[in-house]
Structures are given as structure tokens and as C-alpha cells.
Design an enzyme around this catalytic site. Structure first.
Site, PDB file in Angstrom:
ATOM      1  N   TYR A  21       7.758   9.595   4.660  1.00 35.02           N
ATOM      2  CA  TYR A  21       7.533   8.489   3.724  1.00 35.02           C
ATOM      3  C   TYR A  21       7.719   8.937   2.280  1.00 35.02           C
ATOM      4  CZ  TYR A  21       5.093   5.208   0.748  1.00 35.02           C
ATOM      5  OH  TYR A  21       4.786   4.344  -0.268  1.00 35.02           O
TER       6      TYR A  21
ATOM      7  N   TRP B  62       5.623   3.118   7.701  1.00 33.36           N
ATOM      8  CA  TRP B  62       6.656   2.227   8.227  1.00 33.36           C
ATOM      9  C   TRP B  62       8.023   2.897   8.333  1.00 33.36           C
ATOM     10  CZ3 TRP B  62       6.289  -1.925  11.127  1.00 33.36           C
ATOM     11  CH2 TRP B  62       5.038  -2.543  11.195  1.00 33.36           C
TER      12      TRP B  62
ATOM     13  N   THR C 124       7.858   2.698  -1.498  1.00 32.10           N
ATOM     14  CA  THR C 124       7.964   1.378  -0.877  1.00 32.10           C
ATOM     15  C   THR C 124       8.636   0.383  -1.820  1.00 32.10           C
ATOM     16  OG1 THR C 124       5.906   1.823   0.305  1.00 32.10           O
ATOM     17  CG2 THR C 124       6.640  -0.459   0.267  1.00 32.10           C
TER      18      THR C 124
ATOM     19  N   ASP D  54       9.502   0.704   3.581  1.00 27.60           N
ATOM     20  CA  ASP D  54       9.305   2.060   3.082  1.00 27.60           C
ATOM     21  C   ASP D  54      10.672   2.709   2.918  1.00 27.60           C
ATOM     22  OD1 ASP D  54       6.576   1.851   3.004  1.00 27.60           O
ATOM     23  OD2 ASP D  54       6.227   2.846   4.918  1.00 27.60           O
TER      24      ASP D  54
ATOM     25  N   ASP E 264       0.871  -1.178   0.000  1.00 25.67           N
ATOM     26  CA  ASP E 264       0.000   0.000   0.000  1.00 25.67           C
ATOM     27  C   ASP E 264       0.904   1.222   0.000  1.00 25.67           C
ATOM     28  OD1 ASP E 264      -2.027   1.813   0.254  1.00 25.67           O
ATOM     29  OD2 ASP E 264      -2.451   1.375   2.342  1.00 25.67           O
TER      30      ASP E 264
ATOM     31  N   TRP F  95       6.489  -4.160   7.280  1.00 29.58           N
ATOM     32  CA  TRP F  95       5.437  -5.151   7.346  1.00 29.58           C
ATOM     33  C   TRP F  95       5.741  -6.206   6.301  1.00 29.58           C
ATOM     34  CZ3 TRP F  95       4.544  -0.994   4.191  1.00 29.58           C
ATOM     35  CH2 TRP F  95       3.812  -1.160   3.026  1.00 29.58           C
TER      36      TRP F  95
END
Lengths: 179, 379, 179, 379
Positions: free
Chosen positions: A165, A156, A168, A124, A80, A105
Site C-alpha cells: 500500500y 485494498w 489512496t 489504493d 482512510d 471500497w
């Protein structure tokens, strides 16, 4: 690197637990918990073995032929965020000027090429303003924050010193044994 | 304790259920690096819908891929110094994103790591304007940064990036910075009365002198765009109606040395955009973003064609139908390659020039940017 | 209000001129300039009479029937920014929580209803993050920053204490006499 | 001097050429005010492509017009307190927009002026997460703010907004905050092992006690969404597979009092979204965003239909085809009006409920938002 991540996560848990123990009257069985977690270090040392849902092994919808800049690419089944492949990085590299997140994650995604299910760490990339390109929203095996290690509605980069952020990456950290 | 243990047990269950296949190559995330020789293209995007979060994109011109980005903050302006491996970004931060204490600074980025390596504090007078090349320049020897202020009264800040020493130079009614090529401490500016001011800075950065000559343009009848291109030791300016005006800013006052009416006899066509033209100084060709149906207020309209004008033979060499462009630049490393911003379709475009006919065709693009205004390909 | 704006603008000019006079060796004839500007206060006192281009009187393209949330509405002929009409304000009101800019740029737009040309002050509304809705880009009579009072590629919240740009209103401040 | 004078002369020329018509009504810009009785709808938009610049939109539900906005910063979370005329926004600022010193705070906005009237500093542990209602709550007496932390280890920050005093309450492995209705100092949280923790805070805000009861859900087989709705002194939760789970959190440990299988016999359908349901407590009806083709990972899918489930008669009352919705809320002031986020088409939608049939139809909308997740209509 995997070990580092895992250790950092444990440290993070411990840090808050300590803080809490000092500040509130609640009693947490720190010794027991640490003992239980300790077993992990024997069981699967080099994996960032975060909690995840065994029933949630992924079948990427249309993975065959999808490129690394497509949300449909098999590794992105639980990603995501913005693909680093579209932001100056690659599927496993953060763009210049950013740094990988210290905690992650983990998803379980099915590789249609070899038929295996892989554990994917969604690091991330942190420290630059959000990339904004190739927003994907895969949720295979994703769970709310009470299963934090497989939750993706959170930043993250949170444990990094520079917690902004950017995008990812999706790196393979293990193979899920057949069910 | 139960919760803590519950979490731990989940870890444990996974730990035993998973393992490494014999042939599995476990990856670790790395950080991409930049080729030191790539064809760099910088695009300043004010990102108007989220103006606090402007950014500068770094593209590889070879394949039009995005290679990284620099934070540009609120109404940031960029200046690339490839010889120093630096990108300067003049911008504004607020203590609480959009409120509180205002800090104006020049952020100094390393152009390989894309990280901020230094910061130069500024007084809060810099022009919070769209990024135009002529609003943030360096002296011709590269030693001073020259930044436009507006409060709205205008002045220019001369900044020594090494010592961070600064001099504010009043230039009321004038805008734009055009460094002299042969006099490192001199620059010109365009003024609202049609003159140009010529400023000479003292070597100790403690004072400056300004002289003003005769009128060099007609701000009412046919104003000049503030974007200008270098050609030898002169600048080529462009007027709203399509005149190419060559100006020397080397002397004590600026002087027009040549005026070429590119659009003569095509009254319906005019230049438009935020960076509406580029000049190939070696070949003596100007490439201009042109639109038809020109009228009062159309001077920022996107292109319908790119016109190639031969500055030596004083004739229109080619008209190429390339639409939607609002900013154009020539690759410093390759005079047959242009890069452009297409604001209409939110993309960055590469264009190839036929060196014989001067015809122009798109050769690559990337979907990128929201309200990008300035594009540079400095090496 | 108009007087206030005009005064503020003069103050701003003077402030910078003073600073410059102190810092550099250049000589600006402050007395002469102020004397010349002073005449304005006699000539057109209550207008924020900023420099503008007389030949640039606007003809809005398709103004008839355009609403206040359309870029084509006649008053927006030189507006570059987000319409406050789309952001919780109106054609002449800043949205709650913002404040009008102290300085403005001025356009001349043609009202197709009465056939007159009006001077329009484009006040930016300041102090909240950019609205992001109804971006318009009218440039009738617009000039580069060497004619600052009719330039629109700049943040006109620049002289406010809270200089963040949110959106732009279009208020009538005068009528341009027939050409 | 010439330039200064030149500018002045331009002023002068204008001054004489323009004037006021006799009948001209000169306007001055004013600042709009809000009707104190408007139907307020708040929408939290994380604005992911420009995540530093999240915002909270304030709409008038009567005509679905945008009335104003609040800055939400980086991964901000909102909590409306209409009785106090406050909107609380927990967020993060950095000294240099995206870098430098991190400051986590609760910004206190006045809900009439939309201005920040106070700020409560927080330790840098708050969850930088998408705004879910259960991550930022107030105690049932409105005196304490309860905010989810995650570093990623989880805890809850109890904050007294008057004194700014705070207590951090460890809740490892647990997430979400569900204040007890009859015990102002008590809240529950969902834990990864399927239990719920029940925390009771000491009145002096210096300590807390936690108890954990039996399992209340199956986090592996059928997890609960963390969004929950109040119904009297119980909460209604929703599971990924469509079970409505009523839980009491008033006692020392939480207990499930009722489970209703809304989607029984329709195995292909499941709930989805970020705020996937709303409950009309008075009428005893749950409105749920449902999609077909449900599979592992579809739990955030947008709606294909809204299902109205009669909690008293335990039957599906109506299925209405409304597509693209990912968040849903019931108007506090009108049980026949829902407001929803359509993430697919980036719009905010108003829906009317037929109080007889429980059929639902869109009655208004506004194009707004980028990645909005939470919508509230608290009065």
C-alpha cells in the site's frame, strides 16, 4: 476500468467460493448466488456497485474551500489512508511507479458545490512503500468487514500482484440519486 | 447460501438505487507521469525510527512538491546517473524483514517510471552507513560504480553495472571515494593516518594498484569531512575547523594544492552537518553551513548561518542567517539555487543566491523527511 | 567479552585483507601490520582499544542529574542512536531478543560525579527492528569513517550474523588517564 | 601497507595511553530478561507511515515501561497464548521489502526470549487488515488458530500450530471470528445481511459445516462493531448506536439472548474506536469509549468519556471524563485495571477503576505508538 474492477471482484469471490467448495463439506448455492449477482450486470453495468449503506450519504464537515491536500476535502469523506495528492499523484492519479488497486471500497460523499451526493471509489495505489504523508481517516458510511465493499480498515491493494500500500485516490464513479 | 445471497442482494439494492447523471464525468484512476525536464531534487532519508524502510524522495525543485519516491531499504545509499536515466540504490534486504538471509544489492531504478529495472547482487560487505556522496560514486566516465564497504574493515567495491562484474579493492583504514576526473580508472580515499590512498584499477577489472603519498590532512588536530566538492579537476575538502583544502587526485598520489582558512579570526564558528558545503565551480564560491559556539563534537550541528566564501579572491563574501540546515547542495542547472535539508524542523528547503552579493535567502520548502542526510540536484 | 570483541575486529580486518590480497594485485604488508597490531595485545589486553582521538575527551553539557533515558546523560557523549534504556534494556543491557554487537565504536566521556574521563563502548543491540525511541546524537570525539573505531554514522551490528540495528548501550570499558 | 600500519599505530598509541584504574568496574553488555510474573500488556501498532515495519510492544503494566518488541511486518496481526508462552503474529513478507515474492506466515514468538521459534506458512489470502481481536483467534481449547482471510472475498483459515495442517473455510460476506466456549471446533462470524454464520469444523480438520440462523443485527440501521467480549459462555457485542447485544454462539446457530440500550436517552452520545469496549464478566460491568456529537462516520472517534454500564442491574453506573482513547482492554489479572490506546496523543494509558463507584481515572502512561489499534493484557 469500472467494469474491470467489478469483474475482478466477482472473480475473486468466485475463486474463494470454489476453493472452499472443494475443500470443505459445506454447501453454498453457487448457482443461485451467481444468478442473483448476475442481475447487477443488467442493473448498473458500468458502476463498481459495491454494497454500501444508503442511510450513510455523506455531509462533509467543512468541505467548502478545502484543498485536495486537506483531509476535509469533500471527496475524502470515507477515505482512510494517505492522500495521493501529497505523494506525487493527485486526487485521481497514482504517483509514478505505483498502480491503482484492482478492487476498491466505495463511499458516498456530498459535494457542497453542486449539492449532489457522489459515489467515490477509493482506489489504493500499490507497489511502493507507504507514502506516509497526509494521513486521513474519514468514515462516513463505513462499515466493518462484513460489508467489505465499504470497509476501510484493510489494504485494498490486496488483490494486486504487488500488494504493498502506498496511498489512496478518490475518483468519482457515479452519482447517488436523491433520497 | 444465505450469506452469499445476502451479499448479492446488497449489491442489487445498490445497483438499482444508483445511476449516472447525464452530465457526470466518471473518472478512472490513472498513474501520474514525470516531466522529463523537471528540476530534480533527490533526498535520501534513512528513516531511522523505521530503518528497514528508508526512502529516497524525488522533488520538483520548481515548486518544492514531492513527485515520487524510491525504496531505499535498510541503510540504503543513492547515486543518481541522470545521463543514463538511472538511480542506483545500494541496500540490504533480509528474508524476513529484519531477520534471516541477508541480501546486499544495487537496485537500478528507471528515473522516469521510478520502477526497479535491474538488480546487481553484492557481497554482504557494503557499509551499512548513512548516505554520504563519497560512499557511493561512479567513475568519471560513468562506466564503473564505486561503493564503500565496511565490515568494519574497509574496502571499495568497483562494479560494472552492465556486466555486473566486480572487483573488491582493499583500503584498510581508509574511507570515502573521490574519482579522478581525467583518469576514469582512478580514485582517491582518505586514510586515518592523514594520508590519501590513490587506487588505479586495471582496465580488465581484475586487479588494482594503490599508492600513498605524504600526509594531506591532520586527522587528530583538524580532520576533514568526507564530503567533497568538485572544482575543475580538483576536489575541495572542508576541515572541522573551517579550512577549505583543495586536493588533486589525478596523479599517482594525491596532493594538496591550496588551503584557505575560511574561518580565520572567527574562532567560535565552525562548519557542521552531514553534507556541510557546496561549491559553485564556475563562480568560484563555496557555500558552507556554519554554527557558532563550536566545540569538540559540534561538527554535525545544524547551521546558524550560511557563509559564502570567494575561492578566487580568498575572502568571505557574505554571511546569511539560515538556521537548522545539516545538508546542502547546489543545483546543477542553476548556480543561484541551493537545496538543503533542515533536520531540526524535518523539511527540505530551497534557497536563492544573490549573484552579486552572494547573500542567501529561503525561497521555498516542503515538510518532508525524518532523518534525511544526503541531497542532490544533479540536473 | 572485551577480548572477544577485539579479536573479532582483528579477524574482520584480516578477513578482508586476505580477500583483497587474493583478488587484487596490490601488496599489503600483512606480516608487518599484524606484528604492529600484535603489540596491542601486550599493551592493553582486555580493552577494546579502538583508535580514538585523545584531544576529544568529553565534557557532557548538562550531565549533572540527567537520567539514563536522557540524551544528556554523561555516558552518551558520543552515542548516535536509540537509547536501550528506552527500549526494554538499560544503559548496559540489550533488550530481550536482541544481542550485543560484536564490534563497537568507543567514545571518551567525562563523568561529572568523579571528575574522571571514561572510555565508553557503544555496543549496538542487534537482531530486532529499530526501536525508534530516545534518538540521541552525541559526537564528542567522533571522526569520519577513516577512523572507523570512533565513527558513529554506521551500523555497528554490521559484523553480527543478524545485522539489524535496534538500539545502543553504553558500557564502561576503561578509564582515560589524566591529560 | 602504510595505511594498514597507520591504523595499527593508532591502536598502539591508544593502547599505551589508556589503562584501567584500580577500582574500575569494567562492564560487558548483557541481555535483559523478563520477569516471568510481570503484568504483560501487548500493543499492536501497524505503524502506518512505515507499514512494512509494524511492531507489537510489550509493556510492564506495573510501571508502564516498554519491555521489548516483536516484529509485526506488513499489516501483521497478533494473538497471545500466555498458557503456551507464545505470541502468534500473522503477517506478510516480500522478497524485496515491498516487492517480489509474497510470503504470508504465522510467526511464532517465544514470549520470554521474544525470539521467533517457529513459522507456519499460509496461503496469500490472509486479511491485510488492522489488527482486531476477532480477526485472529484461537479455538476455546487453544488447539486451533483461526485467522480471517480476505481477497476481498472472505474465508477463515483454521490452523493447527503443531502439525501446521490447515483448513480454509469459506465465509463469503461474513467477517470476524467468535469461538464457541463449550465447543472447541465451533465458531461464529458476523455476516453482511445481519445474520451470523456458525461453523463447525470436523475433528480431522478436513471439512466444516456452516449453519445460518435468523437475523441477529441490523447492518444498515445499527451495525455491530466486530470487537466482542466474552462473558461466561456468551459474547457481548456493541452496536454503533450503543446497544449491548448478548449473543450465544454455542448452538448450531447463533442467537441473541439480551439487548441493553446503554445510550438510551442520550442520543448525542455513541461508542467509538477500534476496540471500543471491555467487559468485566465477573462483576458484570461493560466499560465503553463514548463520544458526543455522534454522527454518520463517527464510529471510530476517540473517547470523550468512559461509561461504565452495569449489565446485571441494567443501568449506567458511571461516566468518567477520559479523552482521546480508541482502544480499551481489561487486565485479565486485575478487574480494577484497564489499559487503553490514546491515538490522539500517541500514548498507552493505564486506568484505575473504583470498584464501588465504577469511576475511572488514569494512573499511568507511556508515550508510544504511531497507529496502534489493538491492546491486550492477557495475564
Amino acid at each position: 476500468m469500472s467494469e474491470i474492477k467489478f469483474t475482478k471482484l466477482l472473480e475473486a469471490f468466485d475463486r474463494v467460493a470454489e476453493t472452499a467448495a472443494r475443500r470443505s463439506a459445506q454447501t453454498i448455492g453457487r448457482r443461485s448466488a451467481l444468478s442473483a449477482i448476475g442481475k447487477l450486470l443488467v442493473g448498473g453495468a458500468i458502476l463498481p456497485v459495491l454494497p454500501f449503506d444508503r442511510s450513510g450519504s455523506a455531509r462533509a464537515d467543512t468541505a467548502h474551500g478545502a484543498g485536495e491536500a486537506d483531509c476535509e476535502y469533500w471527496r475524502y469523506c470515507a477515505l482512510d489512508g494517505f492522500l495521493c495528492s501529497c505523494c506525487g499523484g493527485s486526487i485521481s492519479a497514482c504517483p509514478p511507479g505505483t498502480e491503482p488497486s484492482k478492487v476498491t471500497w466505495v463511499g458516498t460523499c456530498h459535494n457542497p458545490q453542486d449539492g449532489k451526493d457522489y459515489l467515490i471509489s477509493y482506489n489504493d495505489c500499490c507497489g511502493k512503500t507507504t507514502c506516509g504523508r497526509c494521513l486521513c481517516n474519514g468514515n462516513v458510511g463505513e462499515r466493518p468487514g462484513y460489508r467489505m465493499g465499504i470497509h476501510n480498515d484493510i489494504n485494498w491493494c490486496m488483490a494486486n500482484t504487488q500488494s504493498m500500500y502506498h496511498c489512496t485516490v478518490s475518483v468519482i464513479v457515479g452519482v447517488a440519486e436523491g433520497k | 447460501m444465505v450469506n452469499r445471497l445476502g451479499l448479492a442482494l446488497t449489491f442489487l439494492a445498490l445497483g438499482t438505487a444508483s445511476g449516472l447523471a447525464d452530465d457526470l464525468k466518471v473518472e478512472t484512476p490513472r498513474v501520474a507521469t514525470l516531466s522529463p525536464t523537471m528540476q530534480r531534487v533527490y533526498v535520501a532519508d534513512a528513516a531511522l525510527p523505521h530503518m528497514v524502510d528508508g526512502r529516497i524522495y524525488l522533488l520538483d525543485g520548481a515548486d518544492m512538491s514531492l513527485k515520487g519516491m524510491f525504496e531505499a531499504g535498510f541503510a540504503g545509499m543513492m547515486l543518481a546517473a541522470p545521463d543514463k536515466h538511472r538511480l542506483y540504490v545500494a541496500t540490504t534486504f533480509y528474508e524476513r524483514l529484519t531477520r534471516g538471509k541477508r541480501s546486499d544489492v544495487i537496485q537500478v531504478f528507471d528515473d522516469q517510471s521510478l520502477k526497479v529495472v535491474d538488480e546487481i547482487p553484492l557481497p554482504s560487505r557494503r557499509a551499512q552507513a548513512l548516505s554520504y556522496r563519497s560512499l557511493f560514486q561512479s567513475s568519471s566516465d560513468g562506466k564503473l560504480l564505486l561503493l564503500q564497504n565496511a565490515t568494519p574493515a574497509t574496502s571499495v567495491m568497483a562494479v560494472d553495472p552492465s556486466s555486473k562484474r566486480q572487483l573488491e579493492i582493499a583500503s584498510p583504514g581508509c574511507y570515502g571515494i573521490y574519482p579522478a576526473m581525467t583518469r576514469a580508472l582512478r580514485f582517491a580515499t582518505l586514510c586515518g593516518d592523514g594520508t590519501a590512498g590513490t587506487i588505479t584499477i586495471a582496465a580488465n577489472l581484475k586487479s588494482s594498484e594503490r599508492k600513498t603519498g605524504a600526509k594531506v590532512f591532520d586527522p587528530d588536530g583538524d580532520p576533514l569531512f568526507i564530503h567533497a566538492e568538485r572544482d575543475g579537476d580538483t576536489y575541495v575538502f572542508l576541515s572541522f575547523k573551517g579550512k577549505l583544502v583543495r586536493m588533486s587526485v589525478e596523479g599517482e598520489t594525491a596532493a594538496v594544492t591550496e588551503t584557505l582558512d575560511m574561518a580565520a579570526g572567527t574562532s567560535d564558528w565552525a562548519p557542521g552537518g552531514y553534507q556541510p558545503f557546496a561549491v559553485d565551480a564556475k563562480a568560484g564560491v563555496a557555500y558552507v553551513l556554519m554554527h557558532s559556539g563550536a566545540s569538540n563534537g559540534s561538527h554535525k550541528n545544524p547551521s546558524a548561518e550560511i557563509w559564502a566564501y570567494d575561492l578566487r579572491n580568498k575572502r568571505l563574501a557574505a554571511r546569511s542567517p539560515v538556521t537548522g540546515l545539516t545538508s546542502l547542495t547546489l543545483a546543477a542547472s542553476d548556480p543561484t539555487t541551493l537545496f538543503a535539508i533542515n533536520l531540526v524542523d524535518s523539511k527540505i528547503v530551497r534557497l536563492g543566491i544573490d549573484s552579486q552579493t552572494r547573500g542567501i535567502k529561503p525561497t521555498g520548502e516542503i515538510k518532508l523527511g525524518e532523518t534525511a542526510a544526503l541531497i542532490e540536484a544533479p540536473r
